[in-house]
Design a protein around this motif. Sequence first.
Motif, PDB file in Angstrom:
ATOM      1  N   UNK A   1       7.875   5.051  -3.812  1.00  0.00           N
ATOM      2  CA  UNK A   1       6.737   4.236  -4.597  1.00  0.00           C
ATOM      3  C   UNK A   1       6.052   3.175  -3.762  1.00  0.00           C
ATOM      4  N   UNK A   2       4.986   2.849  -4.241  1.00  0.00           N
ATOM      5  CA  UNK A   2       4.333   1.412  -3.571  1.00  0.00           C
ATOM      6  C   UNK A   2       5.219   0.145  -3.874  1.00  0.00           C
ATOM      7  N   UNK A   3       4.889  -0.723  -3.059  1.00  0.00           N
ATOM      8  CA  UNK A   3       5.796  -1.874  -3.139  1.00  0.00           C
ATOM      9  C   UNK A   3       5.882  -2.510  -4.520  1.00  0.00           C
ATOM     10  N   UNK A   4       4.735  -2.167  -5.472  1.00  0.00           N
ATOM     11  CA  UNK A   4       4.719  -2.721  -6.756  1.00  0.00           C
ATOM     12  C   UNK A   4       5.404  -1.824  -7.788  1.00  0.00           C
ATOM     13  N   UNK A   5       6.130  -0.719  -7.055  1.00  0.00           N
ATOM     14  CA  UNK A   5       6.627   0.180  -8.083  1.00  0.00           C
ATOM     15  C   UNK A   5       5.907   1.292  -8.686  1.00  0.00           C
ATOM     16  N   UNK A   6       4.417   1.157  -8.346  1.00  0.00           N
ATOM     17  CA  UNK A   6       3.605   2.375  -8.797  1.00  0.00           C
ATOM     18  C   UNK A   6       3.790   3.534  -8.101  1.00  0.00           C
ATOM     19  N   UNK A   7       3.492   4.731  -8.685  1.00  0.00           N
ATOM     20  CA  UNK A   7       3.672   5.980  -8.050  1.00  0.00           C
ATOM     21  C   UNK A   7       2.961   6.418  -6.954  1.00  0.00           C
ATOM     22  N   UNK A   8       3.127   7.139  -6.079  1.00  0.00           N
ATOM     23  CA  UNK A   8       2.515   7.459  -4.910  1.00  0.00           C
ATOM     24  C   UNK A   8       2.280   8.900  -4.687  1.00  0.00           C
ATOM     25  N   UNK A   9       0.992   9.520  -4.304  1.00  0.00           N
ATOM     26  CA  UNK A   9       0.558  11.065  -4.291  1.00  0.00           C
ATOM     27  C   UNK A   9      -0.570  11.113  -3.500  1.00  0.00           C
ATOM     28  N   UNK A  10      -1.261  12.169  -3.419  1.00  0.00           N
ATOM     29  CA  UNK A  10      -2.344  12.386  -3.025  1.00  0.00           C
ATOM     30  C   UNK A  10      -3.691  12.051  -3.878  1.00  0.00           C
ATOM     31  N   UNK A  11      -4.487  11.307  -3.681  1.00  0.00           N
ATOM     32  CA  UNK A  11      -5.643  10.893  -4.277  1.00  0.00           C
ATOM     33  C   UNK A  11      -6.473  12.262  -4.610  1.00  0.00           C
ATOM     34  N   UNK A  12      -6.887  12.563  -5.796  1.00  0.00           N
ATOM     35  CA  UNK A  12      -7.691  13.827  -6.040  1.00  0.00           C
ATOM     36  C   UNK A  12      -8.829  14.088  -5.161  1.00  0.00           C
ATOM     37  N   UNK A  13      -9.648  13.176  -4.698  1.00  0.00           N
ATOM     38  CA  UNK A  13     -10.884  13.385  -4.194  1.00  0.00           C
ATOM     39  C   UNK A  13     -10.634  12.475  -2.846  1.00  0.00           C
ATOM     40  N   UNK A  14     -10.995  13.428  -1.878  1.00  0.00           N
ATOM     41  CA  UNK A  14     -10.626  12.783  -0.420  1.00  0.00           C
ATOM     42  C   UNK A  14     -11.417  11.411  -0.251  1.00  0.00           C
ATOM     43  N   UNK A  15     -12.678  11.397  -0.510  1.00  0.00           N
ATOM     44  CA  UNK A  15     -13.599  10.235  -0.334  1.00  0.00           C
ATOM     45  C   UNK A  15     -13.229   8.967  -1.101  1.00  0.00           C
ATOM     46  N   UNK A  16     -12.240   9.020  -2.228  1.00  0.00           N
ATOM     47  CA  UNK A  16     -11.887   8.063  -2.898  1.00  0.00           C
ATOM     48  C   UNK A  16     -10.700   7.334  -2.196  1.00  0.00           C
ATOM     49  N   UNK A  17     -10.137   7.897  -1.316  1.00  0.00           N
ATOM     50  CA  UNK A  17      -9.421   7.243  -0.679  1.00  0.00           C
ATOM     51  C   UNK A  17      -9.595   6.197   0.148  1.00  0.00           C
ATOM     52  N   UNK A  18     -10.854   5.934   0.389  1.00  0.00           N
ATOM     53  CA  UNK A  18     -11.327   4.897   1.085  1.00  0.00           C
ATOM     54  C   UNK A  18     -12.182   4.020   0.480  1.00  0.00           C
ATOM     55  N   UNK A  19     -12.350   4.239  -0.810  1.00  0.00           N
ATOM     56  CA  UNK A  19     -13.102   3.283  -1.599  1.00  0.00           C
ATOM     57  C   UNK A  19     -12.311   2.069  -1.844  1.00  0.00           C
ATOM     58  N   UNK A  20     -13.105   0.779  -1.537  1.00  0.00           N
ATOM     59  CA  UNK A  20     -12.416  -0.325  -1.436  1.00  0.00           C
ATOM     60  C   UNK A  20     -11.829  -0.600  -2.799  1.00  0.00           C
ATOM     61  N   UNK A  21     -12.403  -0.092  -3.906  1.00  0.00           N
ATOM     62  CA  UNK A  21     -11.675  -0.438  -5.343  1.00  0.00           C
ATOM     63  C   UNK A  21     -10.444   0.440  -5.274  1.00  0.00           C
ATOM     64  N   UNK A  22     -10.180   1.379  -4.555  1.00  0.00           N
ATOM     65  CA  UNK A  22      -8.825   2.260  -4.551  1.00  0.00           C
ATOM     66  C   UNK A  22      -7.822   1.718  -3.484  1.00  0.00           C
ATOM     67  N   UNK A  23      -8.068   0.525  -2.945  1.00  0.00           N
ATOM     68  CA  UNK A  23      -7.476   0.271  -1.956  1.00  0.00           C
ATOM     69  C   UNK A  23      -5.777   0.338  -2.081  1.00  0.00           C
ATOM     70  N   UNK A  24      -5.491  -0.189  -3.252  1.00  0.00           N
ATOM     71  CA  UNK A  24      -3.913   0.051  -3.708  1.00  0.00           C
ATOM     72  C   UNK A  24      -3.952   1.376  -4.540  1.00  0.00           C
ATOM     73  N   UNK A  25      -4.645   2.115  -4.204  1.00  0.00           N
ATOM     74  CA  UNK A  25      -4.499   3.442  -5.442  1.00  0.00           C
ATOM     75  C   UNK A  25      -3.463   4.234  -4.859  1.00  0.00           C
ATOM     76  N   UNK A  26      -3.403   5.613  -5.791  1.00  0.00           N
ATOM     77  CA  UNK A  26      -2.142   6.298  -5.528  1.00  0.00           C
ATOM     78  C   UNK A  26      -2.056   6.815  -4.202  1.00  0.00           C
TER      79      UNK A  26
END
Lengths: 1043, 578
Positions: B248-273
């Motif tokens: 998991x991420x350090x706050x316990x949230x799940x990890x995995x692939x972001x569905x859209x490649x471009x969303x990985x780098x969105x500042x809003x998604x910095x702590x995304x999946x």
Amino acid sequence: MNMKKVYNNLKRSMLLLVWLASSHSLFAQERVVSGSVKDENGNGMPGVNVIIKGTSTGTATDASGQYRVNVADGQAIVVFSFIGYVTKEMAIGTQSTLDVQMDLDVQTLTELVVTGYATQEKKDLTGAVGTVKTKDLIAIPSGTVTSQLQGRIAGVTVAGDGRPGQAAKVRIRGFGSFENNDPLYIVDGVPTQDISTIVSNDIESMSVLKDAGAASIYGSRASNGVVLITTKRGTSSGVKVNYDMYVGTQDPGKGPDFLLNAQEMADTQWLVYDNDATPTETHPFYGLSSNPNPTLPPWAGDTDWYKTITRSALIMNHDLSLSGGNDKSKFYGGFNYFNQEGIVVTNFSKRFSGRFNSEFKVHDRVRLGENLTITGRTGKGVEGNQTEGSPVSNVYAIQPIIPSIITIPVNGISHNFVPGEYGGTGIAPRAGNGANPLAELNRNADDRASDLRLIGSVFMDIKIVDALSFKTTFGGTYQTEYNTDWTGSTYERSENVATPSYNENARFRQDWVWTNTLTFSKTFGSSKLNAVAGYEAVKYGIGREMSATGAGYFSDAVSFRTLNNRASIQSVSGDYFTPTSLVSTFLRADYSYSDKYLLSATVRRDGSSRFGADFRYGVFPSVSAGWRISEESFLSGVDVISDLKIKGSYGTMGNQLALSPQNQFFLFGGAVGDSNYDLNGAGSSALKGFRPTRIGNPDAKWETNTTINIGFDAGILDNKFQLSFDWYTKNTNDLLYNPRIPGTNGAADQPFINVAEMKNTGIDLQLGYKQVFSSDLRFDASFVMTTYKNEILKIAEGLPFFDSGTSRIGPFNRNIVGQSMSEFFGYQVEGLFQSSAEVTGAPTQAGAEAGFFRYANIDNSNNVIDPNDRTSIGNPNPKFTYGLNLGVTYKNFDITTFFYGSQGNDIFNYNKWWLDFWPSFQNQKSKDLLNSWTPTNTGSTTPKASNKSNFSTNTQSVSYYVEDGSFMRLKNLQIGYTMPKSLISKIGLSTARIYAQGINLFTITKYSGLDPDVNNGDDRNFGVDQGNYPLVKQYILGVNIGF
Amino acid sequence: MKKNNLKAGLLFGILLVFGNSCKEEFLEVTPNGALDAKVLATKDGVDALLIGAYAMVDGVASNGFGWEAASSNWVYGSIRGLEANKGTDSGDQPDINPLQQYNEDPTNPYINIKWRSVYDGIARCNSALTVLAEAEASGAVTTAEAESFRKQARTLRGYYHLEAYRMWTKIPYVDENTDQSTLTNDDDIIAKVIADLQEGTSLPNNMGQVGRFNGTVAKVLLAKAQMQMNKDYAAAKTLLEDVIASGTAPDGSPIGLEPKFGDVFDAANRNGIEAIYTVQYSVNDGSGGWNAGWGEVLNFPYKSGGSPGGCCGFFQPAHEFVNSFRTSGGLPLLDFSYNSQPVKDDQGLGVADPFTEDTGPLDPRLDWTVGRRGVPYLDWGPHTGQDWIRDQSYAGPYSPMKQVYKKSQEGQLTEVGNWTSGWTANGYRLIRFADVKLLLAECMIETGDLSGARDEVNDIRNRAANSAGFVKEADGTTNAANYVINPYPASGAPFDTQTNARAALYMERKLELGMEGHRYFDLQRWGIVQTELNRVLAYEKTLRSTLYGSATVGPEDVNFPIPQDQIDITVGKLKQNR
């Protein structure tokens, strides 16, 4: 102490006074003699002692130089005396009027010199002490005393600073420390590091204590030299009012003449395309690069940026002083207003100052007094000096094609410009990153730096018995500062500020000193003894500061600029300074035997809070001796020599300025930007963290500076020629230095430890010549020469050097064991590669190609040019500096000239990095490129114009940038006219003089930059010209009036 | 009367002189504005020291560590790995020039600042551990609290050492007991670094705060260390499989692939999946940008107005890198033949000069990685070419993209009121899920599980092939370029032999993780620094001759020289590594 004896002594002297006061009535037959006493210029001299020889009868001249004295029959001779003038004895005869003209005592042996906790006659000095006359200081129109000192005292090196209100850098006999070499200033007994608020017209005397013999009584703070300043006291002869003013203009001149104009810039771009065989492109300004010639775009300007940001600037000074008193009290009031505009638009510095000195004889044996200066300053500075982004640096940065003000509409990359707006680098790609300095200056025009500073002391002086007196002085300084700094949003740049921000910062500092001394002074037959014992407590560096920056302002209006009106906080910081306390006891004894044999000893024991408990105290002794050979009988027949004294001193001094007050402690701390971290992932806040901020060293101890001084003072041919010569050597052991620690220790501040050693040797030479041709024609000349040779003996165990300074290409200065402070270090340019065949045959050198630098292969162990091939490529320390003052007085006219020069110093002209290399940003370039190397112009020393930035072009510190920085400058040419007394006395004036003056009228130098006086700045990396605010010509008219 | 006055005066004087002379306490000062270790030996104090140690994870701090030390490694990983050049103009930050020309000497200030930054991180960990020991001894922290602090500090210390190892290989190992006066870089330090990281693997997955290191982070770091330092792919494989299965991420949230490649780098998604560990940047927090993306602040297009940032035009993607996004049948050209069908660019053209975009097949990840003329650049509108570039004739036509913020985020996720808007909250993705999957694929290839590797790689490619995640023109539906991407076939090349599989994996890391600071260190691990970079350089030099000159990659260029400064200060105790 036997109190009875004291009382008896006192009674006896009281009786004497009563007797004196009533004496005139005891003599029946007497008459009145009156007259006037004039100085060498024919002006009335107040305060001259007029005594009937052989009696105690006497008086002093009044404010206009008049006196009246009762003379009894049979009293034949009147004696006129005044400090600094030859005492005159005149026979009365039968006259009732006796006018006298006093002559300056060229011998000046009776001149009193203020030394550490004492006042000595110059002839008795055994230590190396330099003095300067107030008249010479104020000859240079400047707001700071330190800049007026340049070239005036042997052994004192002063590096100028052209910015209004900026203090110059003063160094006495080289450098004793890597960290801080500022001398200790003592103003009326108050120690300080800053005398910029002292008005030079208020100065009565200024002495520079240079060797241990003179200075080590100041112990742990003495090793950088001590400058003693006393301010004017009143005289006991009525009220005297002086008004001095001058007003003038400062001429920025033509500025740099080595910059390309817009068309030449375009042509050089075409040359670069050719040299680099660049594929064809559409240049954003100049069109298709395959065109035979560049075409300038319609918006192109041809801006002379120096002219754009400079102006003829006002300089104005008013000094009004009132002094006076009687036998019970004396007072001096000095009021100053100084206003200097900078030659850079919007830049100015104003100062208001009031000095209030008074002294009261509250008892026959008790004097009370005080000294106080209150100074308020306000100004608009320039953003740094010698730094990138300062207005002067921007002149070297921004391209001439950019209009300072837009005249035709242009659709730029950052903004669509309309006429009347500022032009800037946002006008098109590749316009570089230089800011439009005019826009910057105007946006910041309302920034203010202001301060209020008090410096003063109160004292009580008790004469216990005639030979013994006690003095206690309490003094200090207090300063508050307040600064505002607006950063407006911009539209014209390639790198714009999107949102305005506003900083306010404030601080206060204070310190105090309490000094108690017992002074014993007595003559026993041929022996004379002066001794001082004292105790002193000092606390300094008390203070706090705060600074806050708000960002995002709805309006640019000055009235809206408060921290409250921000949209967000950009930063908030503050500090609570750690003060330093010192406790000291000291003793000095000056002994002379028959005015021939002089011996002096001083010792001081200092305890400082900057050291741990085990190493807190240091003892600093000195001894000095003098022999006035001219008093010996074997020289009595040698008429040529009127005075000759040889002298020598040996002693130790200390320095604790280098050391942080927190040096002994291991500390943790950290600011928002270096130890906070956003653990929560909030994105807009960070949690408080700490880091180690200081590694402590409780074992640091005093460094010891051992000085030997040998010299002589001579007067030749009736003292017409005066010669003063000192040779010194100054060794600092256990020098406190904070050698950088390996990165593996982390980035906490490293402690100061006693590791380094440094040596300075040199000669101070002072020559004077004075000739009175007739009462109408006098001539005087003085020449002052300063040399120092600084040598670093050790830095730290196994550490042969350290680098210092920053630039776009790293440090230029390397401080190396065996060499002087701040020498330039880098690759020695042997020339330019002339062909690729030469490159192939030469040692391997990255980036080498025809037309680029060829470096010397200093380290022959390999055939590669690598960092081991770097060497010393220049030295900013001058071989010597000198000042030459020439003065002629003819009737009522006086002419003074003053030359200052520095010889044998190098300058690292960093501006050439920006200007001579195409890839050093797409900014303004130099005319050197017009004659740069090409396959057909192989004789050039300027490398090929190319956009390649590599080891062989512009990424290294190399000798190409080093130039001879020697110069000689006419600092002052002054012509004055003193109004005839007969004329002005009718309107109630006692003196009136008008003068015209030219400052910095010419400079002789080979240096190619704007101003060769660039040595201000850090002692570890000085001598680098990074866009220095120049000292310019000034034209001044002034008036001196006395009532 | 008079007599008494005088007597009193004299006594007063004597009192003044001697009565005050032994005030020792007058010479005792308290250091103002700072703390000593005793005050910090509490739970909160140790935690604050640990926060100070985390604060160096970005490499940057206001006490002397700027973009030279950025942990995003845009200089050392990407520029040195030839994904990009320095960009901007020739003379800006000239110390990068020799690094990209492979002729840097040990006096280069960049590597010294990086060195000092990494070891300051280590020193902060060590001071936290030292004070922790005091606090533990005095009972100010419980054993359980102490254990968590100790594990975090040791994992951090392991991370910093691993960073140093990748840079310089022959490095000193420093812990809280190290005697600095005898410290050398002669010892084999690998086991110590591994031990530090191993310690962290027993940390819980949920640390309560997203900025702490947890067990998952420690496992990935340990796997990377095993691969980079020990070539122990089997050990790494186990760790990575564990992370993918239960991390998991350090706050316990799940990890995995972001569905859209471009969303990985969105500042809003910095702590995304996709984020396993993101370096936490914060803006407008009173640090004046130091806690924001200071390390990447130079890396924005140069056009001020209408493009993000405002400065300084650094970090421009390389031609060869862009060309490698060429696809054929939806697959990359593993034989490097893409350079014979280069992506069309606007080099040499003015903004007003006509330009037609490339129409050939391209991997869609290109336009989330590289800004190029005519293609929409996030929500900033199409990249307009020459006016976004500081000196196109020097550094080429491309702009960087992955750390860039969106126009809609300006002022919210960027620092306000400065010479640039380029300080962002867009934290660097130090470890993201796709990286872990590709590291696992690499371990599988090295341990003989080629089909397992293909599955991992294809997961990544399938995510990239999500057409909803393609860059679209302004209409929101038309693809901005001719995107063609497919997964590798279920049988046959390239996952038929280990050699072929490696080529596919190496390419996939380039396409997926390009411009993210990994490339040079990947090549280092694969042992192909010299061959691969000389190949790329040969092509790049034909286009960027002013920039690269006569650069070649020599055998010594597999890492960076130990900073001369450090050798000098340690009086030769540190030895040069080449």
